[in-house]
Design a protein around this motif. Sequence first.
Motif, mmCIF file in Angstrom:
data_model
loop_
_atom_site.group_PDB
_atom_site.id
_atom_site.type_symbol
_atom_site.label_atom_id
_atom_site.label_comp_id
_atom_site.label_asym_id
_atom_site.label_seq_id
_atom_site.Cartn_x
_atom_site.Cartn_y
_atom_site.Cartn_z
ATOM 1 N N MET A 282 0.827 -1.203 0.000
ATOM 2 C CA MET A 282 0.000 0.000 0.000
ATOM 3 C C MET A 282 0.870 1.264 0.000
ATOM 4 S SD MET A 282 -2.888 1.206 2.704
ATOM 5 C CE MET A 282 -4.219 2.280 2.209
ATOM 6 N N LEU A 283 1.948 1.224 0.775
ATOM 7 C CA LEU A 283 2.867 2.369 0.802
ATOM 8 C C LEU A 283 3.425 2.617 -0.596
ATOM 9 C CD1 LEU A 283 4.597 4.527 2.266
ATOM 10 C CD2 LEU A 283 6.274 2.746 2.747
ATOM 11 N N ARG A 284 3.862 1.552 -1.251
ATOM 12 C CA ARG A 284 4.434 1.692 -2.597
ATOM 13 C C ARG A 284 3.407 2.255 -3.568
ATOM 14 N NH1 ARG A 284 9.084 -2.389 -4.272
ATOM 15 N NH2 ARG A 284 10.280 -2.355 -2.353
ATOM 16 N N GLU A 285 2.186 1.719 -3.529
ATOM 17 C CA GLU A 285 1.144 2.179 -4.464
ATOM 18 C C GLU A 285 0.832 3.654 -4.266
ATOM 19 O OE1 GLU A 285 -1.334 -1.958 -5.105
ATOM 20 O OE2 GLU A 285 -2.358 -0.256 -4.150
ATOM 21 N N GLN A 286 0.625 4.040 -2.996
ATOM 22 C CA GLN A 286 0.211 5.419 -2.742
ATOM 23 C C GLN A 286 1.327 6.411 -3.037
ATOM 24 O OE1 GLN A 286 -2.274 6.204 0.517
ATOM 25 N NE2 GLN A 286 -3.651 4.576 -0.112
#
Length: 339
Positions: A282-286
């Motif tokens: 999620m961190l990478r996507e956002q």
Amino acid sequence: MSELILGIESSCDETGVALVRTRGPGTVPELLSHALYSQIEMHRAYGGVVPELASRDHIRRVLPLTQKVLDDAGCTLAQIDAIAFTRGPGLAGALLVGSGVACAMGAALDKPVLGVHHLEGHLLSPFLSEDPPEFPFVALLVSGGHTQLMRVDGVGRYQILGETIDDAAGEAFDKSAKLMGLPYPGGPELARLAEGGDPEAFKLPRPLLHSGDLDFSFAGLKTAVLTQAKKLGDTLEARKADLAASTQAAIVDVLVKKTLNALKETGMKRVVVAGGVGANRMLREQLNDACRKRGIRVHYPELHLCTDNGAMIAMAAAMRIEAGQQQAEKVYAFDVKPR
Ligand code: KG4
Ligand code: ZN
């Protein structure tokens, strides 16, 4: 002139060994081979890392891993030019294994040794990827023990822009996971559970989001998760995925916003994310989404090199030597810096 550097990581619950070759000033050193042994299974029964068991297991693993790394690269011990080890921070007994072996090898082979800061290893780990970053950049360092935003102008030229005033981001993941009854290691477990949950199910705090500086605080979030878990009582089991998703969303939200603020403040167009939490999807996507919109490049270490490993220690040592920032020395002092 090229130099062969052996790197040993033993700060916590992974034994990592790697071999890196420098390729001359201005070039990124090359990773020849690396091997890793994770103690996760052994510590799981205790719900966390048991320092004494960790040290004993590092002792068991480090030499076979070293032999494997040499064999894989087609090298012998005698060809090594310097030996790097993690000096700290980490568990004292665990660190002593890496430093002890490195110093013993150095003394026996008459080769210099060099202690590496564990966080510098994480920081420089994206240089092990196929598409390494260029200096300068902003770095978001998010591990189990640290959460920092840094301005990085070159090897050894680091300026802290902001950091956590209490728990680290990885700690927030791990402690929240424990409160929800998830097994060790909590971070990846919580992230996995969150995949099937609603990130907006529970309103959790985003501490220091609007503080105007680049510091972080995660202790309050952990307390909010505990309060929510107690409130749910018997229904916690059924709502666990939602609580996990909401917790992850709160942590990621703060990390992304503060990183964007750091980029804005410094005017930089490049960011590096390193440390175990950098593996979070999620961190990478956002962060990717937000940075794409702003024309900012994001660099990560390869997924398997996000958490602790020997490659990042060998790489950091090689880059320091290449940059003339630090020399390996024939001083076999076993000096570790746990804190
Ligand atoms: O960098 P690292 O391996 O060790 C330290 O230097 O601390 O980071 C470990 C931390 C742990 O807190 C772990 O829960 C967290 O990284 N972590 C994750 C994920 N993978 C590892 N946190 C969230 N999502 C993940 N996928
Ligand atoms: Zn680490």
